[in-house]
Scaffold this motif. Sequence first.
Motif, short mmCIF file in Angstrom:
data_model
loop_
_atom_site.label_atom_id
_atom_site.label_comp_id
_atom_site.label_asym_id
_atom_site.label_seq_id
_atom_site.Cartn_x
_atom_site.Cartn_y
_atom_site.Cartn_z
N GLY A 1 0.67 -1.30 0.11
CA GLY A 1 0.03 0.07 0.04
C GLY A 1 0.73 1.35 0.08
N LEU A 2 2.16 1.43 0.07
CA LEU A 2 2.97 2.77 -0.28
C LEU A 2 2.79 3.25 -1.20
N PRO A 3 2.54 4.49 -1.30
CA PRO A 3 2.87 5.42 -2.64
C PRO A 3 4.07 5.13 -3.34
N LEU A 4 4.18 4.50 -4.36
CA LEU A 4 5.61 4.09 -4.82
C LEU A 4 5.72 4.70 -6.14
N VAL A 5 7.01 5.15 -6.61
CA VAL A 5 7.12 5.43 -7.99
C VAL A 5 7.99 4.18 -8.73
N LEU A 6 7.45 3.64 -9.58
CA LEU A 6 8.11 2.60 -10.12
C LEU A 6 8.13 2.54 -11.82
N PRO A 7 9.31 1.76 -12.31
CA PRO A 7 9.36 1.87 -13.57
C PRO A 7 7.85 1.16 -14.31
N SER A 8 7.67 1.33 -15.35
CA SER A 8 6.38 0.60 -16.09
C SER A 8 6.84 -0.62 -16.55
N ALA A 9 5.90 -1.61 -16.81
CA ALA A 9 6.28 -2.91 -17.22
C ALA A 9 6.25 -2.74 -18.79
N PRO A 10 6.92 -3.75 -19.65
CA PRO A 10 7.92 -4.83 -19.03
C PRO A 10 9.33 -4.13 -18.39
N ASN A 11 9.60 -4.60 -17.26
CA ASN A 11 10.92 -4.17 -16.66
C ASN A 11 11.30 -5.04 -15.84
N GLY A 12 12.31 -5.81 -15.60
CA GLY A 12 12.89 -6.84 -14.93
C GLY A 12 12.81 -6.42 -13.15
N LEU A 13 12.83 -5.17 -12.77
CA LEU A 13 12.57 -5.13 -11.47
C LEU A 13 11.29 -5.11 -11.05
N ARG A 14 10.26 -4.42 -11.95
CA ARG A 14 8.82 -4.29 -11.93
C ARG A 14 8.33 -6.18 -11.87
N LEU B 1 1.11 -3.69 -4.16
CA LEU B 1 1.98 -2.73 -4.59
C LEU B 1 1.12 -1.52 -5.23
N SER B 2 1.36 -0.45 -4.73
CA SER B 2 0.56 0.55 -5.37
C SER B 2 1.36 1.53 -6.07
N PRO B 3 1.75 1.58 -7.31
CA PRO B 3 2.51 2.73 -7.74
C PRO B 3 1.55 4.04 -8.00
N ALA B 4 1.96 5.04 -7.33
CA ALA B 4 1.26 6.30 -7.51
C ALA B 4 1.61 6.96 -8.71
N ILE B 5 2.81 6.65 -9.46
CA ILE B 5 3.11 7.06 -10.81
C ILE B 5 4.18 6.07 -11.22
N GLU B 6 4.11 5.90 -12.34
CA GLU B 6 5.09 5.16 -13.18
C GLU B 6 6.02 5.96 -13.94
N ALA B 7 7.29 5.73 -13.78
CA ALA B 7 8.37 6.47 -14.44
C ALA B 7 9.60 5.76 -14.59
N ASP B 8 10.01 5.65 -15.86
CA ASP B 8 11.18 4.81 -16.31
C ASP B 8 12.52 5.77 -16.13
N SER B 9 12.47 7.08 -15.89
CA SER B 9 13.53 7.94 -15.48
C SER B 9 14.18 7.66 -14.27
N LEU B 10 15.39 7.37 -14.15
CA LEU B 10 16.12 7.36 -12.67
C LEU B 10 16.00 8.76 -12.04
N PRO B 11 16.53 9.73 -12.79
CA PRO B 11 16.49 11.21 -12.13
C PRO B 11 15.15 11.62 -11.62
N LEU B 12 13.86 11.14 -12.36
CA LEU B 12 12.59 11.52 -11.90
C LEU B 12 12.12 10.66 -10.86
N GLN B 13 12.73 9.35 -10.71
CA GLN B 13 12.13 8.50 -9.70
C GLN B 13 12.75 9.14 -8.42
N LYS B 14 14.07 9.44 -8.47
CA LYS B 14 14.60 9.98 -7.23
C LYS B 14 14.18 11.27 -6.79
#
Length: 327
Positions: A202-215, A229-242
């Motif tokens: 239930g955490l508000p997560l920012v995760l890469p979008s599928a397909p992605n190995g970590l995801r 798992l509750s992605p609040a937003i999907e972002a493939d950009s590392l700087p944006l995730q941080k």
Amino acid sequence: MQAAKPTEFDIGIASDLHRWRAFVAIAELGSITRAALFLDSNQSLLSRQLNALERDCGARLFTRTGRGVQLSELGAHVFPRVKALLADAALLDADIRGEALAPTGRVTLGLLPSISQTITAPLFAALRECFASVSLKILEGSGGQVEEWLADARIDIAILYRYGMSAHEMEQSLAVVDSYLIGPRRDALTRNKTVAFDRLDGLPLVLPSAPNGLRRALDSIARQRDIALSPAIEADSLPLQKSLTARDGLYTVLPIHAVWHELEDGSLQAARITDPPVQRTISMAMARSKNPGRAVAAVASQIEAIVREMAETGIWHRERPQASTGA
């Protein structure tokens, strides 16, 4: 003692090695388009070279298919001899240029952004000191992009993340990396050294979008443990995730080396995920359609040394990943 007369060679059709180099690239990659990318040429020029070569031979070297091209009977017959001819020419060129003594040339690396920012600087410094005649070209992209570049031979070396226990064929495992839950400054959950995987529920997560190995790894473990798992937003950009994690109170999942500087300046916090851990392997792969030259081998050896040295700092470790990753 001089020979009585010079050796005679009839090399009419074989005289243009550049056209035969294009022939070998097309044969190995099965596509004029891919061969053009590999040779840093364009498709129309390569097609004209191939047509001219087939006119000189008086026969087709390839048959066209719906999925590309394949060697004709004549093409298959001459292919190994042409490849041997080009290999001899390359050795001659290397001897003339002194490459047999010192690696030289450009090596293209395909890297994930989180690995690139960790490896590139020490790699450049090591090459400048030990192999000054070797230059680097760095391409950054997602795992899928790097794999595509590797298949198309646009890069010489790929550094990728792999998940699970099985090693990929023709790849070298360099290190094992733990995953961390990354939170903002003064966050209570990531203030601890470790956090159980179930706390991601239930955490508000920012995760890469599928397909992605970590995801895929995270989703697989979550299904096994019946949590959401509750992605609040999907972002493939590392700087944006941080940045979203630091400024907007979200969480993300990253290896520790991806947030090394942010941890030092205190803008982010990290807790290693346990019970079960989420681990990935740093893997090195070479382009299969290329024979690794001295420059590529030199760069690969430097990458191995850098990863080994960094393992001593605790940024990652050398043992095999644990079976409980769920991937």
